[in-house]
Design an enzyme around this catalytic site. Structure first.
Site, mmCIF file in Angstrom:
data_model
loop_
_atom_site.group_PDB
_atom_site.id
_atom_site.type_symbol
_atom_site.label_atom_id
_atom_site.label_comp_id
_atom_site.label_asym_id
_atom_site.label_seq_id
_atom_site.Cartn_x
_atom_site.Cartn_y
_atom_site.Cartn_z
ATOM 1 N N ASN A 9 0.862 -1.185 0.000
ATOM 2 C CA ASN A 9 0.000 0.000 0.000
ATOM 3 C C ASN A 9 0.898 1.234 0.000
ATOM 4 O OD1 ASN A 9 -1.844 2.026 0.476
ATOM 5 N ND2 ASN A 9 -2.200 1.468 2.621
ATOM 6 N N TRP A 10 0.963 1.890 -1.151
ATOM 7 C CA TRP A 10 1.864 3.053 -1.263
ATOM 8 C C TRP A 10 1.306 4.298 -0.581
ATOM 9 C CZ3 TRP A 10 3.972 3.439 -6.990
ATOM 10 C CH2 TRP A 10 4.632 2.257 -7.323
ATOM 11 N N LYS A 11 0.042 4.273 -0.230
ATOM 12 C CA LYS A 11 -0.628 5.462 0.334
ATOM 13 C C LYS A 11 -0.423 6.656 -0.602
ATOM 14 C CE LYS A 11 0.394 3.492 4.790
ATOM 15 N NZ LYS A 11 0.211 3.582 6.211
ATOM 16 N N HIS A 97 -9.315 0.749 5.318
ATOM 17 C CA HIS A 97 -8.000 1.027 5.910
ATOM 18 C C HIS A 97 -8.191 2.018 7.055
ATOM 19 C CE1 HIS A 97 -3.931 2.458 6.437
ATOM 20 N NE2 HIS A 97 -3.536 1.350 5.825
ATOM 21 N N GLU A 99 -6.645 4.517 8.003
ATOM 22 C CA GLU A 99 -6.504 5.949 7.671
ATOM 23 C C GLU A 99 -7.793 6.488 7.054
ATOM 24 O OE1 GLU A 99 -2.888 5.495 5.466
ATOM 25 O OE2 GLU A 99 -1.887 4.929 7.329
ATOM 26 N N GLU A 169 -5.097 -5.360 10.749
ATOM 27 C CA GLU A 169 -4.106 -4.299 10.894
ATOM 28 C C GLU A 169 -4.331 -3.558 12.212
ATOM 29 O OE1 GLU A 169 -2.300 -2.955 6.984
ATOM 30 O OE2 GLU A 169 -4.145 -1.831 7.180
ATOM 31 N N GLY A 175 2.489 2.235 10.623
ATOM 32 C CA GLY A 175 3.371 3.386 10.449
ATOM 33 C C GLY A 175 4.111 3.798 11.708
ATOM 34 N N SER A 215 3.624 -2.110 10.284
ATOM 35 C CA SER A 215 5.088 -2.076 10.440
ATOM 36 C C SER A 215 5.751 -3.409 10.114
ATOM 37 C CB SER A 215 5.478 -1.602 11.846
ATOM 38 O OG SER A 215 5.018 -0.283 12.046
ATOM 39 N N GLY A 236 2.909 -1.247 4.210
ATOM 40 C CA GLY A 236 2.898 0.174 3.873
ATOM 41 C C GLY A 236 4.293 0.670 3.576
ATOM 42 N N GLY A 237 4.956 1.251 4.579
ATOM 43 C CA GLY A 237 6.282 1.864 4.395
ATOM 44 C C GLY A 237 7.273 0.974 3.658
#
Ligand code: PEP
Length: 254
Positions: A9-11, A97, A99, A169, A175, A215, A236-237
Site C-alpha cells: 500500500n503506497w498510500k 483502511h 486511515e 491491521e 506506520g 510495520s 505500507g512503508g
C-alpha cells in the site's frame, strides 16, 4: 489451499517518475526471484493505476486500488468508481483502511456498501480491520474486530464472502515501527478464522486469506509469516522501496 498474498500500500507517496521506476524495479526483481505460489499486489495512488496495470502486463504482480466510492456513478466530484477501476483491469481494492476510517470518517456501514459494489464489479475487496491502542490496552481488541466484521462483511452470503481477502491491521502498529508480535498476529488471525467458521462454515474459514499489516518489513516478516493463520501481509512503508518489498514477499516460507 488458501492464497498467500503480499500487498503493498503506497498510500499518498511517489510522483509519476518515481512510481514508474518503482513498478519496473518490483516487476524485474519479482521475475528474478520467481517466488512461486505468492500473489503479489501493488496498490499505488489512483493516478498511477493505469501505469501499474501496463507495467504488470507480464503478471509479476496484480494491481489494487486504495479506495473506491460507494456509488456506481454520478455527481461525486473527485471520486473514483468501481466500474472505472474495472475498466482499468484493477483486480483488488482496499476497503476500511484505518486511515480512511480515521481521516475520512468511514464507518463499517459505508464499507459494507463499497464491498457490495466491488463484488458486483468482480474486484476483490481487501477488508481491513483492527483495534486502536486504547482498545487493546482495555482488552477490547477481539470485540472490536468482531464488531467490524459483523457490520461490514458478515451480511454477505457464503459465495460472496468467500471472495474477500481480510487484513488484520492493529492501528497502533501502522506506520509506528511497532509491529504486532507473531504471537499477537496469530492469536487474532485464529480468532477471525473461528468467527468465520461460526458465521459460515469451517471450509470457508480455512479458505479465506488473512493478511497481517502494521510495520511489517523484511526484518520481522519471517517470524510473522511463519504463523499458521497468517497468509501474508499488507505492507505500507516497506513497500515503497523495491528491494525491501520483494524481500518481504520472499519472507514467506515456500
Ligand atoms: C498500511 O498502511 O496498511 C500499513 C500496514 O502501513 P505500515 O506497513 O507502514 O505500518
Amino acid at each position: 489451499m488458501r492464497k498467500k498474498i503480499v500487498a503493498g500500500n503506497w498510500k499518498m507517496n511517489k510522483d509519476f517518475k518515481d512510481a514508474e521506476a518503482l513498478l519496473y524495479d518490483i516487476s524485474d526483481l519479482l521475475a528474478e526471484k520467481n517466488q512461486q505460489g505468492m500473489e503479489v499486489i501493488v496498490c499505488p495512488p489512483a493516478v498511477f493505476l493505469e501505469l501499474a496495470v501496463d507495467i504488470a502486463y507480464e503478471e509479476q504482480f496484480h494491481v489494487g486500488a486504495q479506495n473506491v466510492n460507494q456509488n456506481e456513478y454520478g455527481a461525486f466530484t473527485g471520486e473514483i468508481s468501481a466500474p472505472m477501476l474495472k475498466s482499468l483491469e484493477v483486480d483488488y481494492c482496499l476497503v476500511g483502511h484505518s486511515e480512511r476510517r480515521k481521516y475520512f470518517s468511514e464507518t463499517d456501514a459505508l464499507l459494507a456498501e463499497k464491498i457490495l459494489l466491488l463484488l458486483k464489479w468482480e474486484i476483490t475487496p481487501v477488508f481491513c480491520c483492527g483495534e486502536v491502542l486504547a482498545q487493546r490496552k482495555k482488552r477490547e481488541h477481539f470485540n472490536i474486530v468482531k464488531k467490524q466484521l459483523s457490520e461490514a462483511v458478515f451480511h454477505l452470503d457464503k459465495e460472496n464472502f468467500s471472495r474477500l481477502v481480510i487484513a488484520y491491521e492493529p492501528v497502533w502498529a501502522i506506520g509506528t515501527g511497532e509491529n504486532a508480535t507473531p504471537e499477537q498476529a496469530q492469536e487474532m488471525h485464529a480468532f477471525i478464522r473461528e468467527l468465520i467458521a461460526k458465521q459460515y462454515d469451517r471450509d470457508i474459514a480455512e479458505e479465506i486469506s488473512i493478511l497481517y499489516g502494521g510495520s511489517c518489513n523484511s526484518k520481522n516478516a519471517v517470524g510473522i509469516f511463519s504463523k499458521p493463520d497468517v497468509d501474508g501481509g499488507l505492507i505500507g512503508g516497506a513497500s515503497l522501496e523495491a528491494e525491501e518489498f520483494v524481500k518481504v514477499v520472499c519472507s514467506y516460507p515456500t
